[in-house]
Design an enzyme around this catalytic site. Structure first.
Site, PDB file in Angstrom:
ATOM      1  N   LYS A  16      13.754  -8.156 -25.453  1.00  0.00           N
ATOM      2  CA  LYS A  16      14.661  -7.941 -26.292  1.00  0.00           C
ATOM      3  C   LYS A  16      14.302  -5.968 -26.149  1.00  0.00           C
ATOM      4  CE  LYS A  16      13.052  -9.503 -29.824  1.00  0.00           C
ATOM      5  NZ  LYS A  16      12.541 -10.704 -29.137  1.00  0.00           N
ATOM      6  N   ARG A  91      13.066 -12.369 -38.746  1.00  0.00           N
ATOM      7  CA  ARG A  91      11.903 -12.945 -37.580  1.00  0.00           C
ATOM      8  C   ARG A  91      11.141 -14.285 -39.280  1.00  0.00           C
ATOM      9  NH1 ARG A  91       9.183  -8.875 -34.403  1.00  0.00           N
ATOM     10  NH2 ARG A  91       7.553  -9.586 -32.855  1.00  0.00           N
ATOM     11  N   ARG A 129       2.110  -6.287 -19.919  1.00  0.00           N
ATOM     12  CA  ARG A 129       3.048  -5.186 -20.307  1.00  0.00           C
ATOM     13  C   ARG A 129       2.066  -3.740 -19.955  1.00  0.00           C
ATOM     14  NH1 ARG A 129       7.166  -6.754 -25.358  1.00  0.00           N
ATOM     15  NH2 ARG A 129       5.293  -6.598 -26.272  1.00  0.00           N
ATOM     16  N   ARG A 162      -0.139  -2.472 -25.086  1.00  0.00           N
ATOM     17  CA  ARG A 162      -0.562  -2.531 -26.563  1.00  0.00           C
ATOM     18  C   ARG A 162      -1.411  -3.853 -26.545  1.00  0.00           C
ATOM     19  NH1 ARG A 162       5.639  -4.031 -28.320  1.00  0.00           N
ATOM     20  NH2 ARG A 162       4.707  -5.456 -30.050  1.00  0.00           N
ATOM     21  N   ARG A 173       0.708 -14.860 -31.474  1.00  0.00           N
ATOM     22  CA  ARG A 173       1.938 -14.435 -31.586  1.00  0.00           C
ATOM     23  C   ARG A 173       3.145 -15.495 -31.024  1.00  0.00           C
ATOM     24  NH1 ARG A 173       2.527  -9.209 -28.209  1.00  0.00           N
ATOM     25  NH2 ARG A 173       4.594  -8.779 -29.038  1.00  0.00           N
TER      26      ARG A 173
END
Ligand code: AMP
Length: 220
Positions: A16, A91, A129, A162, A173
């Protein structure tokens, strides 16, 4: 003209953020990411950032009232007058209901685009990531490795992982996504504004599909 709002919907790691950045430049609409807004607040040490911190670091959602205040404040700014692109919001069903009411009152045109990616791929994408501390650009240790190790290709800033991309928080998550966010798929399908895009392909191909939906023009 009425504002146009595009909601990029999907699980964490689905692309996204990357796609929203590109689509935002293409459509000249601001990219509004609630995750980025929280991270900015956290970096600046604001009360809002401190309130969100423990939720973010444990892979949980920040309470709806906090998110809604922050988001509605952001989209009330002049740069959002023609519309905006939402990434990471809504969300939960209450967030979606609050947004629906606001957009209906403004007679905005709304499209929801679901980036679909299998869960095994999401985990690999999230854990590998690396995000630029300076400009927010996203790399991946395997799929889009930086030219110089640990440095952003765009601005040479330092790349970091992160905290919530660590394997244990990623698992949490994804569970949060399944429980609280996935039901929005049915909500938007029922409203007749849901578009589905296969997000498990090269970023350029995904972008073409998004552009086609957003502009209504076939892109080759
Ligand atoms: P993201 O960068 O979109 O993955 O968001 C990072 C974290 O910020 C999430 O794991 C949540 O803790 C929080 N967050 C971002 N957007 C929302 C939202 N719409 N509702 C609740 N929490 C959010």
């Amino acid at each position: 003209m009425n504002a146009r709002v595009i909601i990029l919907f999907g699980a964490p790691g689905g692309g996204k953020g990357t796609q929203a950045t590109r689509l935002s430049a293409e459509l000249k609409l601001p990219h509004v990411s609630t995750g980025d807004l929280f991270r900015e607040n956290l970096a600046q040490g604001t009360a809002l950032g401190l309130r969100a911190k423990s939720f973010m670091e444990s892979g949980k959602l920040v309470p709806d009232d906090v998110v809604l205040d922050m988001l509605f404040d952001r989209v009330a700014r002049p740069d959002c007058k023609q519309g905006y692109l939402l990434d990471g919001f809504p969300r939960t069903l209450p967030q979606a209901a609050a947004l629906d009411a606001r957009l209906a009152a403004a007679k905005a045109s709304v499209q929801v685009i679901h980036l679909k990616v299998p869960e095994s791929v999401l985990v690999e994408r999230l854990v590998g990531r690396r995000t630029c501390k300076q400009c927010g650009n996203i790399h991946h240790v395997k799929f889009s490795a930086p030219k110089a190790a640990g440095r952003c290709d765009k601005c040479n800033g330092e790349l970091e992982q992160r905290r919530d991309d660590s394997p244990d928080v990623v698992t949490k998550r994804l569970a949060t996504y399944r429980a609280e966010t996935q039901p929005l798929e049915g909500h938007y399908k029922q409203a007749g504004i849901l578009h589905e895009v296969d997000g498990n392909r090269p970023a350029d191909e995904v972008f073409k599909a998004l552009k086609q939906i957003a502009t209504g023009v076939e892109v080759r």
